[in-house]
Design a protein around this motif. Structure first.
Motif, PDB file in Angstrom:
ATOM      1  N   PHE A 138      23.000   1.186  -9.537  1.00 18.69           N
ATOM      2  CA  PHE A 138      21.875   1.600 -10.357  1.00 18.69           C
ATOM      3  C   PHE A 138      21.634   3.135 -10.365  1.00 18.69           C
ATOM      4  O   PHE A 138      21.928   3.562  -9.469  1.00 18.69           O
ATOM      5  CB  PHE A 138      20.392   0.872 -10.054  1.00 18.69           C
ATOM      6  CG  PHE A 138      20.587  -0.514  -9.490  1.00 18.69           C
ATOM      7  CD1 PHE A 138      21.052  -1.099  -8.422  1.00 18.69           C
ATOM      8  CD2 PHE A 138      20.455  -1.448 -10.772  1.00 18.69           C
ATOM      9  CE1 PHE A 138      21.212  -2.541  -8.151  1.00 18.69           C
ATOM     10  CE2 PHE A 138      20.525  -2.814 -10.401  1.00 18.69           C
ATOM     11  CZ  PHE A 138      20.952  -3.243  -9.056  1.00 18.69           C
ATOM     12  N   LEU A 158      12.248   1.121   2.174  1.00 11.87           N
ATOM     13  CA  LEU A 158      11.633  -0.305   1.724  1.00 11.87           C
ATOM     14  C   LEU A 158      10.690  -0.843   3.117  1.00 11.87           C
ATOM     15  O   LEU A 158      11.016  -0.889   4.087  1.00 11.87           O
ATOM     16  CB  LEU A 158      12.562  -1.613   1.451  1.00 11.87           C
ATOM     17  CG  LEU A 158      12.211  -2.948   1.009  1.00 11.87           C
ATOM     18  CD1 LEU A 158      11.438  -2.927  -0.164  1.00 11.87           C
ATOM     19  CD2 LEU A 158      13.072  -3.717   0.932  1.00 11.87           C
ATOM     20  N   THR A 205      22.417   0.006 -15.210  1.00 12.58           N
ATOM     21  CA  THR A 205      22.968  -0.899 -14.115  1.00 12.58           C
ATOM     22  C   THR A 205      24.579  -0.896 -14.556  1.00 12.58           C
ATOM     23  O   THR A 205      24.954  -1.274 -15.767  1.00 12.58           O
ATOM     24  CB  THR A 205      22.250  -2.160 -13.925  1.00 12.58           C
ATOM     25  OG1 THR A 205      21.116  -1.809 -14.192  1.00 12.58           O
ATOM     26  CG2 THR A 205      22.967  -3.112 -12.998  1.00 12.58           C
ATOM     27  N   LEU A 252      18.777   9.329  -8.875  1.00 10.94           N
ATOM     28  CA  LEU A 252      18.863   8.607  -7.765  1.00 10.94           C
ATOM     29  C   LEU A 252      19.902   7.500  -8.030  1.00 10.94           C
ATOM     30  O   LEU A 252      19.892   6.860  -9.147  1.00 10.94           O
ATOM     31  CB  LEU A 252      17.512   7.940  -7.615  1.00 10.94           C
ATOM     32  CG  LEU A 252      16.348   8.629  -6.940  1.00 10.94           C
ATOM     33  CD1 LEU A 252      15.216   7.728  -6.795  1.00 10.94           C
ATOM     34  CD2 LEU A 252      16.902   9.437  -5.611  1.00 10.94           C
ATOM     35  N   ASP A 257      20.679 -10.309   2.153  1.00  8.55           N
ATOM     36  CA  ASP A 257      19.260 -10.400   1.245  1.00  8.55           C
ATOM     37  C   ASP A 257      19.717  -9.753   0.072  1.00  8.55           C
ATOM     38  O   ASP A 257      20.709  -9.251  -0.130  1.00  8.55           O
ATOM     39  CB  ASP A 257      18.211  -9.799   2.148  1.00  8.55           C
ATOM     40  CG  ASP A 257      18.566  -8.380   2.713  1.00  8.55           C
ATOM     41  OD1 ASP A 257      18.207  -8.006   3.994  1.00  8.55           O
ATOM     42  OD2 ASP A 257      19.285  -7.727   1.808  1.00  8.55           O
ATOM     43  N   ASP A 258      18.569  -9.350  -0.584  1.00 11.99           N
ATOM     44  CA  ASP A 258      18.638  -8.794  -1.796  1.00 11.99           C
ATOM     45  C   ASP A 258      18.220  -7.370  -1.979  1.00 11.99           C
ATOM     46  O   ASP A 258      17.733  -6.798  -2.895  1.00 11.99           O
ATOM     47  CB  ASP A 258      17.849  -9.328  -2.795  1.00 11.99           C
ATOM     48  CG  ASP A 258      18.469 -10.841  -3.335  1.00 11.99           C
ATOM     49  OD1 ASP A 258      17.788 -11.848  -2.987  1.00 11.99           O
ATOM     50  OD2 ASP A 258      19.676 -10.926  -3.552  1.00 11.99           O
ATOM     51  N   LYS A 259      18.232  -6.612  -0.951  1.00 14.66           N
ATOM     52  CA  LYS A 259      17.748  -5.346  -0.790  1.00 14.66           C
ATOM     53  C   LYS A 259      18.569  -4.562  -1.650  1.00 14.66           C
ATOM     54  O   LYS A 259      19.839  -4.766  -1.546  1.00 14.66           O
ATOM     55  CB  LYS A 259      17.571  -4.511   0.842  1.00 14.66           C
ATOM     56  CG  LYS A 259      16.589  -5.559   1.708  1.00 14.66           C
ATOM     57  CD  LYS A 259      16.879  -5.037   3.022  1.00 14.66           C
ATOM     58  CE  LYS A 259      15.989  -5.803   4.041  1.00 14.66           C
ATOM     59  NZ  LYS A 259      16.301  -5.339   5.431  1.00 14.66           N
ATOM     60  N   ILE A 260      18.026  -3.284  -1.935  1.00 19.87           N
ATOM     61  CA  ILE A 260      18.597  -2.208  -2.573  1.00 19.87           C
ATOM     62  C   ILE A 260      18.722  -1.089  -1.703  1.00 19.87           C
ATOM     63  O   ILE A 260      17.799  -0.737  -1.309  1.00 19.87           O
ATOM     64  CB  ILE A 260      18.161  -1.995  -4.117  1.00 19.87           C
ATOM     65  CG1 ILE A 260      18.426  -3.250  -4.917  1.00 19.87           C
ATOM     66  CG2 ILE A 260      18.749  -0.782  -4.657  1.00 19.87           C
ATOM     67  CD1 ILE A 260      17.651  -3.011  -6.480  1.00 19.87           C
ATOM     68  N   PHE A 304      19.065   2.794  -1.332  1.00 22.84           N
ATOM     69  CA  PHE A 304      19.077   3.953  -2.211  1.00 22.84           C
ATOM     70  C   PHE A 304      19.568   5.314  -1.652  1.00 22.84           C
ATOM     71  O   PHE A 304      19.726   5.308  -0.387  1.00 22.84           O
ATOM     72  CB  PHE A 304      17.537   4.498  -2.571  1.00 22.84           C
ATOM     73  CG  PHE A 304      17.025   3.374  -3.602  1.00 22.84           C
ATOM     74  CD1 PHE A 304      16.559   2.551  -3.269  1.00 22.84           C
ATOM     75  CD2 PHE A 304      16.904   4.068  -4.946  1.00 22.84           C
ATOM     76  CE1 PHE A 304      15.677   1.583  -4.197  1.00 22.84           C
ATOM     77  CE2 PHE A 304      16.366   3.351  -5.907  1.00 22.84           C
ATOM     78  CZ  PHE A 304      15.583   2.087  -5.472  1.00 22.84           C
ATOM     79  N   GLY A 305      20.364   6.243  -2.338  1.00 26.31           N
ATOM     80  CA  GLY A 305      20.818   7.236  -1.950  1.00 26.31           C
ATOM     81  C   GLY A 305      19.711   8.215  -1.926  1.00 26.31           C
ATOM     82  O   GLY A 305      18.496   8.107  -2.382  1.00 26.31           O
ATOM     83  N   GLN A 350      23.283  -2.639  -4.760  1.00 29.44           N
ATOM     84  CA  GLN A 350      22.883  -3.930  -4.091  1.00 29.44           C
ATOM     85  C   GLN A 350      24.229  -4.549  -3.942  1.00 29.44           C
ATOM     86  O   GLN A 350      25.193  -4.800  -4.662  1.00 29.44           O
ATOM     87  CB  GLN A 350      22.118  -4.664  -5.319  1.00 29.44           C
ATOM     88  CG  GLN A 350      21.449  -5.995  -4.768  1.00 29.44           C
ATOM     89  CD  GLN A 350      20.865  -6.768  -5.884  1.00 29.44           C
ATOM     90  OE1 GLN A 350      21.123  -6.718  -6.929  1.00 29.44           O
ATOM     91  NE2 GLN A 350      19.654  -7.322  -5.602  1.00 29.44           N
ATOM     92  N   TYR A 376       9.199 -12.416  -2.760  1.00 33.50           N
ATOM     93  CA  TYR A 376      10.179 -13.043  -3.820  1.00 33.50           C
ATOM     94  C   TYR A 376       9.285 -14.094  -4.649  1.00 33.50           C
ATOM     95  O   TYR A 376       9.564 -14.665  -5.722  1.00 33.50           O
ATOM     96  CB  TYR A 376      11.104 -14.067  -3.164  1.00 33.50           C
ATOM     97  CG  TYR A 376      12.092 -12.970  -2.795  1.00 33.50           C
ATOM     98  CD1 TYR A 376      12.637 -13.144  -1.339  1.00 33.50           C
ATOM     99  CD2 TYR A 376      13.011 -12.342  -3.364  1.00 33.50           C
ATOM    100  CE1 TYR A 376      13.755 -12.611  -1.059  1.00 33.50           C
ATOM    101  CE2 TYR A 376      13.999 -11.388  -3.152  1.00 33.50           C
ATOM    102  CZ  TYR A 376      14.305 -11.745  -1.653  1.00 33.50           C
ATOM    103  OH  TYR A 376      15.365 -10.820  -1.274  1.00 33.50           O
ATOM    104  N   THR A 407      22.330  -9.993  -9.702  1.00 33.45           N
ATOM    105  CA  THR A 407      22.055  -8.592  -9.866  1.00 33.45           C
ATOM    106  C   THR A 407      20.492  -8.225 -10.362  1.00 33.45           C
ATOM    107  O   THR A 407      19.953  -8.862 -11.321  1.00 33.45           O
ATOM    108  CB  THR A 407      22.915  -7.975 -10.756  1.00 33.45           C
ATOM    109  OG1 THR A 407      24.278  -8.052 -10.492  1.00 33.45           O
ATOM    110  CG2 THR A 407      22.683  -6.375 -10.832  1.00 33.45           C
ATOM    111  N   ARG A 454      27.057  -6.007  -5.837  1.00 34.02           N
ATOM    112  CA  ARG A 454      26.644  -6.732  -6.950  1.00 34.02           C
ATOM    113  C   ARG A 454      26.273  -6.005  -8.063  1.00 34.02           C
ATOM    114  O   ARG A 454      26.326  -6.050  -9.176  1.00 34.02           O
ATOM    115  CB  ARG A 454      25.406  -7.629  -6.254  1.00 34.02           C
ATOM    116  CG  ARG A 454      24.483  -8.452  -7.235  1.00 34.02           C
ATOM    117  CD  ARG A 454      23.535  -9.089  -6.611  1.00 34.02           C
ATOM    118  NE  ARG A 454      23.643  -9.704  -5.118  1.00 34.02           N
ATOM    119  CZ  ARG A 454      22.732 -10.315  -4.690  1.00 34.02           C
ATOM    120  NH1 ARG A 454      21.635 -10.224  -5.078  1.00 34.02           N
ATOM    121  NH2 ARG A 454      22.936 -10.959  -3.560  1.00 34.02           N
ATOM    122  N   GLY A 455      25.679  -4.704  -7.915  1.00 30.22           N
ATOM    123  CA  GLY A 455      25.336  -3.929  -8.884  1.00 30.22           C
ATOM    124  C   GLY A 455      25.081  -2.525  -8.336  1.00 30.22           C
ATOM    125  O   GLY A 455      24.737  -2.438  -7.212  1.00 30.22           O
TER     126      GLY A 455
END
Lengths: 115, 111
Positions: free
Chosen positions: B34, A45, B49, B87, B96-99, B101-102, B91, A50, A101, B31-32
């Motif tokens: 994907f 990232l 998800t 992939l 923060d809301d970063k995701i 990734f593998g 989350q 936002y 989510t 949280r989730g």
């Protein structure tokens, strides 16, 4: 269907050039993201946003800046391109604000080569 | 530190040979989770998800399952067009809301 578009599929630039990558989403999403993807390193990232005029640094912001003047558009700027910025750049967007989510939808990617 | 590990890195199967891809995760709270499919030179395409342990989701020949530590993407009777990189991303709760990734599993289905 969610649609995220990126301004170019392929781009070749020279070292030191200023580079603009644009991303547009058509689903009124709040959140937008810029990643780069390199073999063996996965998705990393760079910046995210936002809301309009808001931006937050991701994991690798050095050498990049972003602009979000309109909700649907998120631009990634390479102030002075370098060869180590050769990569696949992916834009993503998601709908929900914080504490929810958050499924991200990706654009087709821009393959940038810096010579 | 939050982490996502996918295995194997690459998998070659014969057409019709079912198998599973693994995604192990370490987060303080989920949280989730994907799953995405990515074809060469293209952006990731969203698949599923999953929100909580025990949940399952299906789409054509793909089924994703979730436990408290890992997720599996089961591929039943795959076809050559299922060849892609898959992939997994997570989350985490809080912060923060970063995701995260593998690095993906490259799947190749031989005709």
């Amino acid at each position: 269907d969610v649609k995220v578009t990126q301004s170019s599929r392929y781009l070749v630039k020279r070292t030191g050039e200023k580079v603009f990558l644009e991303c547009v989403q058509d689903m009124d999403h709040e959140n937008m993201f810029w990643y780069r993807q390199d073999p063996g390193l996965g998705l990393r990232l760079i910046y995210f946003s936002y809301d309009v005029k808001m931006k937050e640094k991701g994991d690798i912001p050095e050498g990049y800046s972003v602009s979000r003047e309109k909700k649907e558009r998120f631009s990634l700027i390479l102030e002075s391109a370098s060869t180590n910025q050769t990569s696949m750049y992916l834009c993503a967007s998601s709908f929900l604000r914080k504490s929810s989510t958050d499924t991200q939808y990706f654009g087709p990617g821009t393959r940038l080569t810096v010579l | 530190e939050d982490q996502v590990t996918q295995s194997p890195e690459a998998l070659r199967l014969q057409e019709g040979e079912s198998s599973s891809l693994n995604c192990s995760y370490t987060v303080s709270g989920l949280r989730g989770l994907f799953w995405y499919r990515q074809d060469p030179g293209k952006g990731p395409e969203f698949l599923f998800t999953l929100y909580s342990a025990g949940e399952e989701k299906e789409k054509e020949r793909l089924k994703a399952t979730l436990t408290k530590k890992e997720s599996f993407l089961h591929i039943t009777a795959p076809k050559p067009e299922d060849s892609a990189t898959y992939l997994c991303a997570v989350q985490a709760l809080g912060g923060d809301d970063k995701i995260i990734f593998g690095k993906g599993t490259r799947l190749h289905i031989l005709p």
